[in-house]
Design an enzyme around this catalytic site. Sequence first.
Site, PDB file in Angstrom:
ATOM      1  N   LYS A  14       0.888  -4.030  -4.449  1.00  0.00           N
ATOM      2  CA  LYS A  14       0.195  -3.975  -3.151  1.00  0.00           C
ATOM      3  C   LYS A  14       0.754  -5.086  -2.242  1.00  0.00           C
ATOM      4  O   LYS A  14       1.940  -5.405  -2.344  1.00  0.00           O
ATOM      5  CB  LYS A  14      -1.315  -4.048  -3.361  1.00  0.00           C
ATOM      6  CG  LYS A  14      -1.782  -2.982  -4.379  1.00  0.00           C
ATOM      7  CD  LYS A  14      -3.248  -2.807  -4.475  1.00  0.00           C
ATOM      8  CE  LYS A  14      -3.545  -1.742  -5.530  1.00  0.00           C
ATOM      9  NZ  LYS A  14      -4.966  -1.414  -5.639  1.00  0.00           N
ATOM     10  N   HIS A 102      -1.429   6.941  -2.047  1.00  0.00           N
ATOM     11  CA  HIS A 102      -2.395   5.998  -2.634  1.00  0.00           C
ATOM     12  C   HIS A 102      -3.676   6.035  -1.799  1.00  0.00           C
ATOM     13  O   HIS A 102      -3.623   6.161  -0.579  1.00  0.00           O
ATOM     14  CB  HIS A 102      -1.795   4.589  -2.651  1.00  0.00           C
ATOM     15  CG  HIS A 102      -2.594   3.642  -3.498  1.00  0.00           C
ATOM     16  ND1 HIS A 102      -3.777   3.084  -3.066  1.00  0.00           N
ATOM     17  CD2 HIS A 102      -2.401   3.189  -4.756  1.00  0.00           C
ATOM     18  CE1 HIS A 102      -4.270   2.317  -4.034  1.00  0.00           C
ATOM     19  NE2 HIS A 102      -3.443   2.364  -5.066  1.00  0.00           N
TER      20      HIS A 102
HETATM   21  P1  13P Z   1      -6.286  -2.176  -9.833  1.00  0.00           P
HETATM   22  O1  13P Z   1      -5.582  -2.079 -11.153  1.00  0.00           O
HETATM   23  O2  13P Z   1      -6.224  -3.526  -9.211  1.00  0.00           O
HETATM   24  O3  13P Z   1      -7.675  -1.603  -9.922  1.00  0.00           O
HETATM   25  O4  13P Z   1      -5.482  -1.218  -8.816  1.00  0.00           O
HETATM   26  C1  13P Z   1      -5.220   0.079  -9.183  1.00  0.00           C
HETATM   27  C2  13P Z   1      -4.326   0.673  -8.163  1.00  0.00           C
HETATM   28  O5  13P Z   1      -4.724   0.973  -7.080  1.00  0.00           O
HETATM   29  C3  13P Z   1      -2.913   0.840  -8.541  1.00  0.00           C
HETATM   30  O6  13P Z   1      -2.248   1.612  -7.591  1.00  0.00           O
END
Ligand code: 13P
Length: 259
Positions: A14, A102
Site C-alpha cells: 500500500k 483492490h
Molecule cells: P491487511 O493484511 O493489512 O489486512 O491488508 C489486506 C489487503 O488489503 C491486501 O491487499
Amino acid sequence: MPTSRKPIISGNWKMNLNHFEAIQTVQKLHYSIPKEVFDKVDVSVHPPFTDIRSVQTVIEADDLDLLLGAQHCHWDDKGAFTGEISPAFLAKLDVKLVVCGHSERRDLFGETDEMVNKKVHAIFKHGMTPIMCCGESLDEREAGETEAKVLTQVAAGLAKLQADQVASMVIAYEPIWAIGTGKTATADDAQAVCKAIRGAVGAQFGSDVAAAVRIQYGGSVKAGTTVELMAQPDVDGALVGGASLDPDEFSRIVQFAAD
Ligand code: 13P
C-alpha cells in the site's frame, strides 16, 4: 490446496515504505527465506510506484527470486491522465504482477467493475499477470449478500477474457471488513467463498480453467493464520497487507505456505 497449483503469497505494501526502506525490506525478506522455498511458493512484492525502479534494480543485481509487482495501473498505454501509471511502463520495469480492483481503489478512488475489467485486459496486453480483487462489505455480509457481491465482481472483471488468460491469473478474495482490522474470515468462510469463485470460473470458462486459476485470500493475514488458510482446498495463497511490511513475519507466512 492441490499440488498442481503453486501457492502464491503477495505483499501489498500500500502507501508504505519509501525507496530506501523498500530496498532494505526486499533484501531482508529474501535473506530470511530459504532458497528452496521459492521452488514451492511464488512470492511477489508490490511496493509504491516511487520504489519500483529501486526494487527492480535490487532484484536484478542480486538475482533475487522475488517477483516484482505493482498495486494498480491505468488501462491506456499513454496519454493525458495526470498522475496515472501506464501498464506499458510497468512492463518495461519488469513488473510481473499487477493488483487491480483492490477495495481501497474501488471505495476511495471510485473504481468500477468496468474499469477493473479494462485494467485486467491492459495488464495481459503487456504480458503481466493480474491479481484481481473482490470482496464484500460488512453490511453485505450481514445481509447474506457475500456470494452475490463477489461473484458479480468476478464475472464483470473477467468479461471478454480468453480461457487461457483466466487460467493464468490470480483472483484475490478480500472481505473488506477484514482488511487492516485484525479480523479475519474463518478458514471455513474463506474456503466457502473461494470455492464459489472457482465454481463461477468453471461455469463460465470450463473445469480446466477453474482447476488452474489461483485464488488468494486477503484480510489481516498473519503467520499464525496461514497454515489453516492454506489447508483449504480452494485457497491457493494470500494477499498480505500490514504483515508484509515486516520481513520476518512475511517470511514466516511464505514458509508456512510452502509446507
Ligand atoms: P491487511 O493484511 O493489512 O489486512 O491488508 C489486506 C489487503 O488489503 C491486501 O491487499
